[in-house]
Design an enzyme around this catalytic site. Structure first.
Site, PDB file in Angstrom:
ATOM      1  N   SER A   1       0.845  -1.186   0.000  1.00 16.28           N
ATOM      2  CA  SER A   1       0.000   0.000   0.000  1.00 16.28           C
ATOM      3  C   SER A   1       0.879   1.234   0.000  1.00 16.28           C
ATOM      4  O   SER A   1       1.944   1.255   0.623  1.00 16.28           O
ATOM      5  CB  SER A   1      -0.921   0.003   1.228  1.00 16.28           C
TER       6      SER A   1
ATOM      7  N   GLY B   1      -1.852   3.444  -4.402  1.00 12.01           N
ATOM      8  CA  GLY B   1      -3.062   2.706  -4.091  1.00 12.01           C
ATOM      9  C   GLY B   1      -2.738   1.505  -3.221  1.00 12.01           C
ATOM     10  O   GLY B   1      -1.725   1.489  -2.514  1.00 12.01           O
TER      11      GLY B   1
ATOM     12  N   ASP C   1       9.230   4.857 -14.679  1.00 15.14           N
ATOM     13  CA  ASP C   1       9.583   4.551 -13.287  1.00 15.14           C
ATOM     14  C   ASP C   1      10.358   3.237 -13.217  1.00 15.14           C
ATOM     15  O   ASP C   1      10.049   2.354 -12.406  1.00 15.14           O
ATOM     16  CB  ASP C   1       8.332   4.491 -12.412  1.00 15.14           C
TER      17      ASP C   1
END
Length: 323
Positions: free
Chosen positions: A48, A52, A168
């Site tokens: 988490s 999200g 990323d």
């Protein structure tokens, strides 16, 4: 990676204030498929964070393991259109990347809730992310690093061919199959549609971002990706990233902490060139002398002889980029 203690998907169904979202998103999506709860068995939370919450679930019909990413609509910053419906751009990008390629995580399905989207993806087992893999084993020997790095390059090239840039690339977004050493690129939440013009937004990881973003808040997708690949390769062979502070990034302060081959060191320096136009293209990295050496990936359970890369197929031409 931040961990959470949520035990169910109950919070997914809670309504929230949606007034700030486009009106089209508020309209119910009419789809002919079973409700999520009838198709998937809810499991525990895997991770988490700002992206999200990811759950470890399974498909009821056949028990296939899946990962379900819960993304609150209020957290979505980039939107796209899929079959006339506005959805998070992440879903569009995953749809654009064909499932036949094993090096990128496979999108299985997606659902819209009043306040969130559920993104259902494959959950390969047994795996661990490359960050944990390096933390456990320490710096990788060059043969292992080369085999892993080549797979990352293949995944990036595949994304380019599909018109997608990940934005990323890092060890935490690479899953290592501990049986055979195969890698999968995951988490397209910071990704974008590939373009040749300048990007002025970035939601990736700061310590993997290029100096042109840190200084000028602008960059080209391909040259910025090559920078992150240089950071990743350094991380593989040294067990840690080369830069922690912005000043180190913009000054490209590299410290080679242990002995590695001259070819590997030269490739890292090339990828981490200060000027974007001085960095290699993806195909130049494939053709670099260090990449052309025979490699053997040593996984936890077996030795895997990686496939030979056909540098003449699926090549993407990239022009020199400069700011």
């Amino acid at each position: 990676m931040l961990l959470s203690k949520f035990g169910s998907l109950a919070h997914i169904c809670n309504p929230s204030n949606m007034e700030h979202l486009p009106v089209k998103i508020l309209q119910p999506v009419k789809v002919d498929k079973e409700p999520f709860e009838k198709v998937y068995q809810v499991g525990s939370v895997v991770a988490s964070g700002g992206f999200g919450t990811v759950y470890s679930d399974s498909r009821i019909a056949d028990g296939q393991p899946v990962a379900v990413k819960h993304v609150a609509k209020e957290r979505v910053t980039e939107w796209g259109t899929l079959n006339g419906v506005m959805v998070p751009l992440e879903i569009v990008l995953l749809k654009k990347v064909p499932t036949a390629f094993r090096g990128v995580i496979n999108l299985l399905d997606w659902y819209e809730r009043p306040d969130a989207f559920l993104i259902v993806m494959e959950r390969p087992e047994p795996v661990k992310d490359l960050f944990d893999y390096i933390t456990e084993k320490g710096p990788l020997d060059e043969d292992t690093a080369r085999g892993f790095f080549r797979q990352v390059l293949e995944a990036v090239r595949h994304c380019y061919n599909c018109g997608v840039v990940h934005r990323d690339i890092k060890d935490e977004n690479l899953l290592v199959d501990t049986r055979n050493g195969e890698l999968k690129l995951i988490d397209f939440g910071s990704g974008a549609l590939l373009k040749d013009t300048v990007y002025t937004d970035f939601d990736g990881t700061r310590v993997y971002s290029p100096p042109e973003w840190v200084r000028y808040h602008r960059y080209h997708g391909r040259s910025a990706t090559v920078w992150s690949l240089g950071v990743l390769l350094y991380d593989m062979v040294y067990g840690d990233i080369p830069f922690e502070q912005d000043e180190e990034i913009v000054r490209v302060r590299l410290c080679f902490r242990r002995r590695i081959s001259t070819e590997c060191q030269q490739l890292i320096k090339w990828c981490l060139s200060l000027r974007p136009s001085d960095r290699p293209t993806l195909e130049q990295i494939f053709d670099h002398p260090w990449m052309c050496k025979c490699d053997l990936v040593k996984s936890e359970d077996c030795d895997l002889r990686l496939r030979t890369i056909d540098n003449d197929s699926s090549s993407t031409s990239s022009s020199n980029e400069s700011l």
